[in-house]
Design an enzyme around this catalytic site. Structure first.
Site: not given
Length: 221
Positions: A76, A164
Site C-alpha cells: 500500500h 512510498h
C-alpha cells in the site's frame, strides 16, 4: 486485504495482548484501550507476479546485509499516519472522507526509487520504493485526508512526506546496514529488472480506510 506492518501500527482492535513475541517482535505504537480503533487511510497496491519476482530479488539480496528482513505480504501507499479513532466516530469519519474524496480521478504514479525508512520510535526498519512521479496528486489527496483528520482533532500526515510502498521490514533500527552500498545495489536491481518500467508505473483506482477490523473503499472516478 489489510495492510500489514505499518509504521507504528498497533495490532487489530480486538487483539489485547501486548506480548511482542506474538507479533514478530513488533512493539505497539500506542497502548491498546478498548473502544479505540487504529485507523489508517491508504492506496492499496495489488501485486502482480512480476512484482513479486522483483521483490524476491530485492529481499534475498538485502538479507546478505540484514538476515532478519521479512518481505511484506500486502502492499500500500499511506495517505495518513495510523491514528486512534473512537468507535462512535468511525461512521462520521468515513462519511466525511467519502465526501471529500468523491471528486478525485484515477491517476498514475511511478514508484521506482529504493529507500530505507524507520518508524517514528525506531523500533522497525523498512525498505520501500519511493514515488518519483505523481507526487502532486498524492499531496492533493493528503490535503483532503488531513482536513478530515483535523475535523476529529487527529494528527495529520507528515510534512514533506516521502510517499512510498514498503517492500520488507525488520525489528529495530538497522538502517545503517541497509543504506550506502546495499541501497545502491538494490537500486541497480530495480533499474536492471526487465519489467520495472511497466511494473512500477502504477494506476491508483481506489482509496481505502482501515479502522480496527472494518474496511471502507472510496473508488476514484
Amino acid at each position: 486485504p489489510a495492510p500489514v506492518g505499518l509504521p507504528g501500527d498497533p495490532d487489530p482492535e480486538e487483539a489485547v495482548s501486548d506480548d511482542s513475541s506474538r507479533h514478530g517482535g513488533r512493539v505497539r505504537g500506542f497502548p491498546h484501550e478498548r473502544g479505540n480503533w487504529a485507523t489508517h487511510v491508504y492506496l492499496p497496491y495489488i501485486a502482480q507476479e512480476e512484482f513479486l519476482e522483483l521483490l524476491e530479488l530485492l529481499v534475498s539480496h538485502a538479507r546478505t546485509y540484514v538476515p532478519s528482513l521479512a518481505a511484506m505480504e500486502e502492499f500500500h501507499l499511506s495517505l495518513s499516519q495510523c491514528v486512534v479513532l473512537r468507535y462512535h466516530w468511525i461512521e462520521p469519519f468515513v462519511r466525511s472522507l467519502r465526501e471529500r474524496l468523491a471528486s478525485f480521478h484515477r491517476f498514475f504514479c511511478v514508484a521506482d526509487q529504493v529507500k530505507v525508512y524507520t518508524n517514528q520510535n525506531k523500533t522497525r526498519t523498512f525498505i520501500g520504493l519511493e514515488v518519483s512521479a505523481g507526487h502532486f496528486e498524492l499531496l492533493e489527496l493528503v490535503s483532503e485526508v488531513d482536513s478530515v483528520l483535523e475535523e476529529f482533532d487527529l494528527p495529520t500526515f507528515y510534512k514533506d512526506p516521502s510517499f512510498h510502498i514498503s517492500l520488507a521490514w525488520c525489528v529495530g533500527d538497522l538502517s545503517g546496514r541497509l543504506e550506502g552500498q546495499c541501497l545502491r545495489e538494490l537500486q541497480d536491481i530495480v533499474d536492471g529488472f526487465e519489467e520495472s518500467a511497466f511494473l512500477l508505473r502504477i494506476q491508483w483506482e481506489q482509496i481505502r480506510c482501515k479502522s480496527g477490523n472494518k474496511y471502507f473503499s472510496f473508488p476514484l472516478r
